[in-house]
Scaffold this active site. Structure first.
Site, PDB file in Angstrom:
ATOM      1  N   LYS A   1      26.231   2.505  -8.517  1.00 22.14           N
ATOM      2  CA  LYS A   1      25.746   1.213  -9.007  1.00 22.14           C
ATOM      3  C   LYS A   1      24.771   0.676  -7.967  1.00 22.14           C
ATOM      4  O   LYS A   1      25.172   0.202  -6.907  1.00 22.14           O
ATOM      5  CB  LYS A   1      26.902   0.238  -9.238  1.00 22.14           C
ATOM      6  CG  LYS A   1      26.451  -1.062  -9.888  1.00 22.14           C
ATOM      7  CD  LYS A   1      27.640  -1.921 -10.287  1.00 22.14           C
ATOM      8  CE  LYS A   1      27.235  -3.102 -11.140  1.00 22.14           C
ATOM      9  NZ  LYS A   1      26.345  -4.050 -10.483  1.00 22.14           N
TER      10      LYS A   1
ATOM     11  N   ARG B   1      15.031  -7.528 -16.906  1.00 22.63           N
ATOM     12  CA  ARG B   1      16.187  -7.693 -17.775  1.00 22.63           C
ATOM     13  C   ARG B   1      15.945  -8.799 -18.808  1.00 22.63           C
ATOM     14  O   ARG B   1      16.528  -8.801 -19.863  1.00 22.63           O
ATOM     15  CB  ARG B   1      17.364  -8.077 -16.876  1.00 22.63           C
ATOM     16  CG  ARG B   1      18.723  -8.004 -17.501  1.00 22.63           C
ATOM     17  CD  ARG B   1      19.715  -8.315 -16.395  1.00 22.63           C
ATOM     18  NE  ARG B   1      21.089  -8.151 -16.806  1.00 22.63           N
ATOM     19  CZ  ARG B   1      21.790  -9.071 -17.454  1.00 22.63           C
ATOM     20  NH1 ARG B   1      21.230 -10.210 -17.806  1.00 22.63           N
ATOM     21  NH2 ARG B   1      23.047  -8.849 -17.766  1.00 22.63           N
TER      22      ARG B   1
ATOM     23  N   ARG C   1      27.196  -5.087 -24.579  1.00 17.06           N
ATOM     24  CA  ARG C   1      28.089  -4.807 -23.457  1.00 17.06           C
ATOM     25  C   ARG C   1      29.244  -4.028 -24.059  1.00 17.06           C
ATOM     26  O   ARG C   1      30.212  -4.598 -24.535  1.00 17.06           O
ATOM     27  CB  ARG C   1      28.582  -6.119 -22.842  1.00 17.06           C
ATOM     28  CG  ARG C   1      29.233  -5.940 -21.486  1.00 17.06           C
ATOM     29  CD  ARG C   1      29.658  -7.270 -20.898  1.00 17.06           C
ATOM     30  NE  ARG C   1      28.551  -8.151 -20.556  1.00 17.06           N
ATOM     31  CZ  ARG C   1      27.800  -8.041 -19.459  1.00 17.06           C
ATOM     32  NH1 ARG C   1      28.046  -7.086 -18.595  1.00 17.06           N
ATOM     33  NH2 ARG C   1      26.832  -8.890 -19.238  1.00 17.06           N
TER      34      ARG C   1
ATOM     35  N   LYS D   1      31.851  -0.720 -15.402  1.00 21.88           N
ATOM     36  CA  LYS D   1      31.471  -0.807 -13.992  1.00 21.88           C
ATOM     37  C   LYS D   1      32.669  -1.151 -13.115  1.00 21.88           C
ATOM     38  O   LYS D   1      33.595  -1.829 -13.556  1.00 21.88           O
ATOM     39  CB  LYS D   1      30.347  -1.823 -13.794  1.00 21.88           C
ATOM     40  CG  LYS D   1      30.680  -3.226 -14.239  1.00 21.88           C
ATOM     41  CD  LYS D   1      29.503  -4.178 -14.002  1.00 21.88           C
ATOM     42  CE  LYS D   1      29.797  -5.545 -14.574  1.00 21.88           C
ATOM     43  NZ  LYS D   1      28.704  -6.484 -14.416  1.00 21.88           N
TER      44      LYS D   1
HETATM   45  P1  ATP Z   1      26.033  -7.316 -12.239  1.00 20.57           P
HETATM   46  O1  ATP Z   1      26.069  -8.777 -11.944  1.00 20.57           O
HETATM   47  O2  ATP Z   1      27.328  -6.598 -11.944  1.00 20.57           O
HETATM   48  O3  ATP Z   1      24.833  -6.611 -11.687  1.00 20.57           O
HETATM   49  P2  ATP Z   1      24.893  -7.600 -14.880  1.00 20.57           P
HETATM   50  O4  ATP Z   1      25.458  -8.681 -15.740  1.00 20.57           O
HETATM   51  O5  ATP Z   1      23.561  -7.793 -14.276  1.00 20.57           O
HETATM   52  O6  ATP Z   1      25.977  -7.199 -13.810  1.00 20.57           O
HETATM   53  P3  ATP Z   1      25.929  -5.309 -16.272  1.00 20.57           P
HETATM   54  O7  ATP Z   1      25.365  -4.498 -17.379  1.00 20.57           O
HETATM   55  O8  ATP Z   1      27.189  -6.026 -16.524  1.00 20.57           O
HETATM   56  O9  ATP Z   1      24.782  -6.262 -15.752  1.00 20.57           O
HETATM   57  O10 ATP Z   1      26.249  -4.348 -15.029  1.00 20.57           O
HETATM   58  C1  ATP Z   1      25.487  -3.242 -14.765  1.00 20.57           C
HETATM   59  C2  ATP Z   1      24.324  -3.627 -13.879  1.00 20.57           C
HETATM   60  O11 ATP Z   1      24.295  -2.752 -12.768  1.00 20.57           O
HETATM   61  C3  ATP Z   1      23.028  -3.409 -14.617  1.00 20.57           C
HETATM   62  O12 ATP Z   1      22.480  -4.591 -15.125  1.00 20.57           O
HETATM   63  C4  ATP Z   1      22.096  -2.791 -13.595  1.00 20.57           C
HETATM   64  O13 ATP Z   1      21.186  -3.746 -13.106  1.00 20.57           O
HETATM   65  C5  ATP Z   1      22.981  -2.359 -12.467  1.00 20.57           C
HETATM   66  N1  ATP Z   1      23.008  -0.906 -12.264  1.00 20.57           N
HETATM   67  C6  ATP Z   1      22.897  -0.306 -11.068  1.00 20.57           C
HETATM   68  N2  ATP Z   1      23.021   1.004 -11.161  1.00 20.57           N
HETATM   69  C7  ATP Z   1      23.216   1.288 -12.459  1.00 20.57           C
HETATM   70  C8  ATP Z   1      23.430   2.504 -13.180  1.00 20.57           C
HETATM   71  N3  ATP Z   1      23.466   3.692 -12.571  1.00 20.57           N
HETATM   72  N4  ATP Z   1      23.597   2.410 -14.521  1.00 20.57           N
HETATM   73  C9  ATP Z   1      23.572   1.208 -15.149  1.00 20.57           C
HETATM   74  N5  ATP Z   1      23.390   0.043 -14.509  1.00 20.57           N
HETATM   75  C10 ATP Z   1      23.213   0.071 -13.175  1.00 20.57           C
END
Ligand code: ATP
Length: 554
Positions: free
Chosen positions: A250, A270, A411, A417
């Site tokens: 991640k 995003r 989601r 994650k």
């Molecule tokens: P967070 O605050 O945990 O970053 P978020 O709400 O922005 O979460 P989520 O889809 O819930 O987004 O969590 C996955 C996030 O992790 C993605 O938005 C992305 O930016 C990041 N990320 C990093 N590495 C990866 C990966 N290998 N695959 C998917 N997402 C990844």
């Protein structure tokens, strides 16, 4: 050509939609209204109904600040500041204030034609184009010319759309249904087309023209990102997949969708904003690939095989004056992890395993890297992958089902994650205070809130975590979005989202959520998120319930 429809019809429709709690009725009322509209009008109406004055993802917003709107309302109605704040306190909604004040409008234009939908579209386009010095006078003039011609009900919805606070309960699914019912599409067709096209206005326009069924993913039309579901432990993840899964690092950077066609490259955030100019080296790396594609991935500050602190990227994201220097201090690498389109063909329906092998061929020999991934099949595997990822300086894991399609904007359980620390919360700043001592003269204490349905509930106050430069920038922005100035304290429009870490959550009467965060500190300013993306009271309750030690201040 058919004349554009009246805006009053839409304002009355939105009032009726707001007035019913039944989802079916909301859909029926909006569908009946949309049905006879031309494609151009349908576009404007659906966009306004969704609460937006510009296309989703548009770089230029038509939104107008509270202070401008209040100024216009005072000029047009002759109300003084005291009247306005009394009415505002009663409703807590600027649209309602406009309706009440306009019922006693003082200034009248010499001649005034009723507002048409096309008048709103023209005014929004003008607001989007006005920038830089002197633009605030012109913005005010544009808003004033609309408000002068508006009936009280129309004024209310002009203000609501310009502040982005529609609150009709028309969530995305209901809009899709209404558009489907109005123009003879199935719900599924409407949802699919919406997912790809991203903007309800464009969806309605295509639906009214009869070609929404043929909408496909296209280069330079960003689509919503697939999101990951949080899970608490490696055991839960292993059980969830029950077999082989891909555990990817991640990365702690910014999510980015990269599009390439006919030699041109664009990068979208995003929020589907075009951020290409912030990342010249990614554009260069992607330029060396062949053919047409859309990739999903993360732009990570990275140098000599190691990630750099995320904070270094903040300056680049905010496009500070000295961009080149900021870019030198925070070189970035694009880590790609998914493929949505390849040479004219959608790949989102293919299993991830197939998408990944296509992706790996695509980036081979370029500076774009594949996200690091390990195959996992047990709790021990997930744990080992997690430790390896943390040891390399990453946040944790995103574990993915090899058979899953790419679910745009969802989601889902296809991606989950795992992070180490107690969860963080994404919250929005609703009030702020000047600091003391070293922080005198800057606004450094922030009260923030989570979402509870349509409302915001405060949950804490933070005054640490930001650098001096960030506090200066915050001070400037908070002044701009002040709704009410109490001297040392300001209520602000809820739009700055920050991610806060904390030691624990306790029950408390200090905040109207009924909870308080202990030792909150700001981890980062989430410029990539808006108020609709913040965390909810339900999440707070979940985290509270999951804590081993529960403190009840009450
Ligand atoms: P967070 O605050 O945990 O970053 P978020 O709400 O922005 O979460 P989520 O889809 O819930 O987004 O969590 C996955 C996030 O992790 C993605 O938005 C992305 O930016 C990041 N990320 C990093 N590495 C990866 C990966 N290998 N695959 C998917 N997402 C990844």
């Amino acid at each position: 050509m058919k004349q554009s429809a009246s805006f009053l019809g839409l304002a009355e429709t939105l009032k009726r939609v707001r007035g019913t709690r039944s989802k079916n009725d909301k859909v029926r009322i909006l569908a009946e209204y949309l049905k006879p509209l031309t494609p151009e009008d349908a576009k404007v109406a659906a966009r306004i109904a969704s609460g937006r004055a510009s296309e989703r993802g548009s770089k230029d917003e038509a939104q107008v600040g509270y202070s401008t709107l209040l100024g216009v309302l005072r000029e047009v109605t002759g109300a003084n500041e005291g009247d306005v704040s009394r009415i505002y306190l009663r409703h807590g909604d600027l649209g309602e204030v406009a309706e009440e004040l306009l019922a006693e409008k003082k200034e009248q234009p010499l001649f005034s034609e009723p507002l048409k939908l096309s008048d709103l579209e023209d005014a929004f386009a003008r607001l989007r184009s006005l920038k830089g010095q002197g633009s605030s006078v012109a913005r005010k003039g544009t808003v004033k010319s609309l408000v002068l011609r508006a009936t009280p009900l129309e004024g209310k919805y002009v203000v609501k759309v310009l502040t982005g606070e529609m609150r009709t309960g028309l969530v995305s699914g209901l809009l899709e249904e209404a558009i489907a019912a109005a123009f003879g599409l199935s719900k599924e067709e409407s949802a699919r087309a919406h997912m790809i096209i991203g903007d309800p206005g464009d969806l309605a326009e295509h639906a009214a023209r009869g070609d929404a069924g043929q909408i496909r993913i296209q280069p330079f039309r960003p689509v919503n990102f697939m999101l990951a579901e949080p899970m608490a432990t490696a055991a839960e993840i292993a059980q969830h997949f029950g077999g082989l899964a891909y555990a990817e690092c991640k990365y702690d950077g910014v999510r980015a969708q990269a599009h390439k066609s006919e030699g041109k490259v664009r990068i979208y955030s995003r929020r589907l904003e075009d951020v290409t100019s912030g990342f010249p080296e990614v554009v260069e790396a992607l330029g060396k690939t062949s053919g047409e594609f859309i990739l999903d991935g993360e732009i990570v500050p990275f140098s000599e095989g190691h990630p750099l602190p995320f904070q270094l990227l903040q300056r680049r994201l905010r496009r500070m004056e000295n961009f080149d220097e900021a870019a030198r201090k925070a070189p970035v690498t694009y880590f790609a992890f998914d493929l949505l389109l390849r040479n004219g063909k959608e790949t989102i329906g293919l299993p991830l395993s197939k998408r990944r092998s296509m992706l790996s061929r695509l980036v081979q020999g370029t500076a774009v890297r594949m996200a690091e991934s390990t195959d996992v099949a047990s709790e021990e595997d997930v744990e080992a992958a997690f430790r390896r990822s943390r040891a390399s300086g990453y946040e944790g894991l995103v574990v993915k089902d090899p058979d899953s399609p790419y679910a745009m904007g969802k989601r889902g359980k296809g991606w989950v994650k795992l992070k180490e620390e107690l969860d963080t919360l994404d919250v929005v700043i609703v009030a702020a205070e000047y600091g003391h001592g070293k922080r005198a003269g800057v606004i450094s204490d922030y009260t923030f809130a989570v979402r509870d349905g349509d409302r915001l509930r405060t949950i804490g106050k933070a005054y640490s975590g930001l650098t001096d430069a960030e506090i200066d920038e915050m001070t400037r922005r908070l002044k701009e979005i002040t709704v009410k100035d109490h001297g040392y304290r300001r209520e602000v429009k809820p739009e700055i989202v920050v991610e806060v870490a904390f030691d624990s959550i306790q029950r408390s009467d200090r905040h109207d959520s009924g909870y308080a965060l202990r030792f909150p500190r700001i981890k980062r300013i989430r410029t990539d998120k808006g108020v609709t993306d913040i965390d909810t009271i339900e999440k707070v309750e979940r985290v509270f319930a999951g804590q081993r030690l529960k403190v009840d201040e009450k």
